[in-house]
Scaffold this motif. Structure first.
Motif, PDB file in Angstrom:
ATOM      1  N   MET A 168       0.866  -1.065  -0.064  1.00 25.92           N
ATOM      2  CA  MET A 168      -0.139  -0.077   0.064  1.00 25.92           C
ATOM      3  C   MET A 168       0.924   1.288   0.012  1.00 25.92           C
ATOM      4  SD  MET A 168      -2.862   0.870  -0.420  1.00 25.92           S
ATOM      5  CE  MET A 168      -3.821  -0.340  -0.232  1.00 25.92           C
ATOM      6  N   ARG A 171       1.692   1.948  -3.678  1.00 21.44           N
ATOM      7  CA  ARG A 171       0.617   2.645  -4.474  1.00 21.44           C
ATOM      8  C   ARG A 171       0.276   4.068  -3.931  1.00 21.44           C
ATOM      9  NH1 ARG A 171      -4.767  -1.105  -4.221  1.00 21.44           N
ATOM     10  NH2 ARG A 171      -5.116   0.200  -6.023  1.00 21.44           N
ATOM     11  N   SER A 172       0.464   4.242  -2.839  1.00 18.92           N
ATOM     12  CA  SER A 172       0.256   5.686  -2.013  1.00 18.92           C
ATOM     13  C   SER A 172       1.414   6.390  -2.829  1.00 18.92           C
ATOM     14  CB  SER A 172       0.510   5.652  -0.631  1.00 18.92           C
ATOM     15  OG  SER A 172      -0.710   4.839  -0.132  1.00 18.92           O
ATOM     16  N   ALA A 174       3.286   5.993  -5.630  1.00 16.57           N
ATOM     17  CA  ALA A 174       2.809   6.324  -7.048  1.00 16.57           C
ATOM     18  C   ALA A 174       2.049   7.302  -7.414  1.00 16.57           C
ATOM     19  CB  ALA A 174       2.607   4.872  -7.668  1.00 16.57           C
ATOM     20  N   ASN A 185       6.740   0.727  -7.650  1.00 14.61           N
ATOM     21  CA  ASN A 185       5.846  -0.638  -7.626  1.00 14.61           C
ATOM     22  C   ASN A 185       6.467  -1.511  -6.659  1.00 14.61           C
ATOM     23  OD1 ASN A 185       4.179  -0.480 -10.461  1.00 14.61           O
ATOM     24  ND2 ASN A 185       6.157   0.224 -11.155  1.00 14.61           N
ATOM     25  N   THR A 239       2.855   1.961 -12.809  1.00 14.38           N
ATOM     26  CA  THR A 239       3.086   2.319 -11.268  1.00 14.38           C
ATOM     27  C   THR A 239       2.069   2.200 -10.608  1.00 14.38           C
ATOM     28  OG1 THR A 239       4.077   4.370 -10.340  1.00 14.38           O
ATOM     29  CG2 THR A 239       2.127   4.567 -11.576  1.00 14.38           C
ATOM     30  N   GLY A 240       2.286   1.910  -9.220  1.00 16.93           N
ATOM     31  CA  GLY A 240       1.483   1.416  -8.335  1.00 16.93           C
ATOM     32  C   GLY A 240       1.057   0.146  -8.538  1.00 16.93           C
ATOM     33  N   HIS A 241       1.853  -0.714  -9.148  1.00 15.60           N
ATOM     34  CA  HIS A 241       1.338  -2.307  -9.380  1.00 15.60           C
ATOM     35  C   HIS A 241       2.050  -3.009  -8.304  1.00 15.60           C
ATOM     36  CE1 HIS A 241       0.143  -5.533 -11.837  1.00 15.60           C
ATOM     37  NE2 HIS A 241       1.427  -5.787 -12.015  1.00 15.60           N
ATOM     38  N   ASP A 242       1.465  -4.373  -8.126  1.00 22.20           N
ATOM     39  CA  ASP A 242       2.219  -5.200  -7.286  1.00 22.20           C
ATOM     40  C   ASP A 242       2.338  -6.321  -8.203  1.00 22.20           C
ATOM     41  OD1 ASP A 242       3.149  -6.592  -5.506  1.00 22.20           O
ATOM     42  OD2 ASP A 242       1.326  -7.602  -4.745  1.00 22.20           O
TER      43      ASP A 242
END
Length: 255
Positions: A168, A171-172, A174, A185, A239-242
């Motif tokens: 998390m 994601r924040s 990003a 990421n 971006t913001g990807h797992d």
């Protein structure tokens, strides 16, 4: 190799361990100059540095205790100074994975895991962004999380919670750093092989191989490949990807 990271300057934390070594080797093979962080595994980090130099890569070993915010900032500053003012990629790999059931866990034992696995990610990323936001092209930050961010195990509550928070955080970050051209990421590995693992935990290794559609454990190189991809132009709109890296284990039904 294809030179995907040619000209990049990268910092890999926890580079004295097996996964950190795998990441550093792949970054160097793709053309990056690599700063190797360690805390206690100095000999292993230096051995990795020797391997990189033998292949023609530029590298340095830097020591820091990442449970200390000031040490995190010092580490990033030293890596950027070594890179002549540039730092294009940070891989937050350093972490610990002790086992203890919740009933007997102390607050100090909880904090020891959270400070190492999560707070260090916050501090190192914050420091790295201060460098990256002022340079052409921005940069990338990749956190090493775990499939335990979604699939907890008994006696791993502190570890699983810290890795869920790392996902998390990425994601924040990003969301907040994207306008600076900085992509953030996570890579969430499953069981990664290491020397002596099969002898120490034969039943666990057997169960993993049975559960994995691809039929094997992960390798440090596999994690390195994922990190190279995320730091490369191939992932320029990601971006913001797992990125889950588990040989398909999490695709298996649990009912």
């Amino acid at each position: 190799m294809s030179g995907l990271l040619q000209g990049q300057v990268a910092l890999v934390t926890g580079a004295g361990g097996g996964i950190g070594r795998g990441i550093a080797l792949r970054f160097a093979q793709e053309g990056a100059a690599v700063a190797l962080h360690c805390r206690t595994s100095v000999a292993a980090a230096r051995d990795t540095a020797d391997t990189l130099r033998d292949s023609g890569a530029r590298t340095v070993v830097l020591r820091a205790d990442l449970t200390d915010e000031d040490e995190c900032r010092r580490l990033v500053g030293e890596a950027a100074a070594w890179g002549e003012g540039r730092l294009t990629a940070l891989v937050n790999n350093a972490g610990v994975q002790p086992t203890r059931e919740l009933a007997g866990m102390t607050a100090a034992q909880w904090r020891a895991v959270v400070d190492t696995n999560l707070s260090s990610v916050f501090a190192c990323t914050q420091a790295a962004v201060e460098v990256m936001r002022g340079q052409e092209g921005g940069g990338t930050v990749t956190h090493i999380a775990s499939i335990e961010a979604r699939m907890p195990a008994v006696a791993h509550a502190h570890y699983a919670a810290s890795k869920a928070a790392v996902v998390m955080h990425a994601r924040s970050a990003a969301l907040e750093y994207g306008h600076h051209g900085i992509r953030v990421n996570t890579v969430s590995p499953g069981l990664i092989d290491r020397e002596g693992l099969e002898q120490a935990w034969p039943e666990g290794v057997r169960r993993w191989r049975q559960a994995a559609p691809l039929g094997r454990l992960g390798r440090p190189r596999d994690v390195g490949d994922a990190c190279v991809f995320l730091a490369s132009p191939l992932a320029s709109w990601l971006t913001g990807h797992d990125l889950v890296l588990d040989g398909g284990v999490s695709a298996r039904p649990t009912w």
